[in-house]
Design an enzyme around this catalytic site. Structure first.
Site, PDB file in Angstrom:
ATOM      1  N   ARG A 105       0.839  -1.190   0.000  1.00 15.21           N
ATOM      2  CA  ARG A 105       0.000   0.000   0.000  1.00 15.21           C
ATOM      3  C   ARG A 105       0.876   1.242   0.000  1.00 15.21           C
ATOM      4  NH1 ARG A 105      -4.392   1.390   4.591  1.00 15.21           N
ATOM      5  NH2 ARG A 105      -2.612   0.878   5.894  1.00 15.21           N
ATOM      6  N   THR A 109      -0.908   7.565  -1.184  1.00 15.27           N
ATOM      7  CA  THR A 109      -2.166   7.475  -1.943  1.00 15.27           C
ATOM      8  C   THR A 109      -3.091   6.411  -1.368  1.00 15.27           C
ATOM      9  OG1 THR A 109      -1.274   5.796  -3.411  1.00 15.27           O
ATOM     10  CG2 THR A 109      -0.939   8.090  -4.072  1.00 15.27           C
ATOM     11  N   ASP A 201      -1.318  -2.754  12.837  1.00 17.09           N
ATOM     12  CA  ASP A 201      -0.818  -3.310  11.580  1.00 17.09           C
ATOM     13  C   ASP A 201      -0.624  -4.811  11.761  1.00 17.09           C
ATOM     14  OD1 ASP A 201       1.061  -2.214   8.934  1.00 17.09           O
ATOM     15  OD2 ASP A 201       1.255  -4.280   9.640  1.00 17.09           O
ATOM     16  N   ASP A 204       2.932  -6.169  11.033  1.00 20.45           N
ATOM     17  CA  ASP A 204       3.890  -5.803  12.089  1.00 20.45           C
ATOM     18  C   ASP A 204       3.643  -6.607  13.346  1.00 20.45           C
ATOM     19  OD1 ASP A 204       5.204  -3.988  10.526  1.00 20.45           O
ATOM     20  OD2 ASP A 204       4.150  -2.230  11.325  1.00 20.45           O
TER      21      ASP A 204
END
Ligand code: URA
Length: 210
Positions: A105, A109, A201, A204
């Protein structure tokens, strides 16, 4: 038949998900919980697999017994966090074929960028289960499904751990034919594209990065 969105509200799934959300949960425990939940979600996503009858012989006598029909299904992990779901499902369905879609990702954006694509042959003849723990904006999930359809897939289900309403809406708009199976539908996305309240995340937390 599946609705567009199925939330698996089984107590074991919900309890394990709560443990995963807790920020103090260590990576090793997080991975183990994800593996366990993935198997419970896989049970749900494969509920309607077609069966045929096969004759076998028990130690007592012959019998007609149900077995899975058709070509082996394909599991497609959307890297890297998808692998956390993939591992557990593969334990449950060891003969499944496996593919990988690499998308990251763009942090500015929030759009997906492809860096890897490798999937089993004959996707059109298989049930394809795409897995990614977090359905956030839905941009990368929709892009991954685009790639799978370009590769011939016609019967696709999307399995995730957590979904945001924005991601569900994006997927419904882009791929109304792809049912989504998840453990929970959270409140919203924040300004950074993270699911709220979410679990942070997923990659992570699985791998101890960041
Ligand atoms: N990806 C994640 O890992 N977590 C989110 O909250 C959103 C996207």
């Amino acid at each position: 038949m599946y609705d567009h969105l199925t939330i698996v509200d089984h107590p074991l799934v919900q309890h394990k998900l709560s443990l995963m959300r807790e920020k103090g949960t260590q990576s090793a425990v997080f991975r183990q919980l994800l593996r366990e939940i993935s198997q419970l979600l896989a049970y749900e996503v494969t509920r309607e697999l077609p069966m045929i009858t096969q004759e076998i012989e028990t130690p007592i006598q012959k019998m007609d017994t149900p077995v899975l029909a058709g070509k082996k299904l394909a599991l497609v992990s959307i890297l890297r966090a998808g692998n956390g779901l993939l591992d557990g499902i593969l334990e449950l369905i060891p003969l499944a074929r496996v593919g990988f879609v690499g998308l990251y990702r763009d942090e500015e954006t929030l759009k997906p960028v492809q860096y890897y694509f490798k999937v089993p042959e004959d996707l059109g003849d298989r049930l394809v289960i795409a897995v990614d723990p977090m359905l956030a904006t839905g941009n990368s999930s929709a892009a991954a499904i685009d790639l799978l359809k370009q590769a011939g897939a016609t019967n696709i289900r999307f399995l995730c751990l957590l979904a945001a309403p924005e991601g569900v809406a994006r997927m419904k708009e882009a791929h109304p034919d792809v049912p989504i199976i998840t453990a929970a539908l959270d409140e919203k996305l924040n300004e950074n594209g993270y699911i709220v309240p979410g679990l942070g995340d997923a990659g992570d937390r699985m791998f101890g990065t960041k």
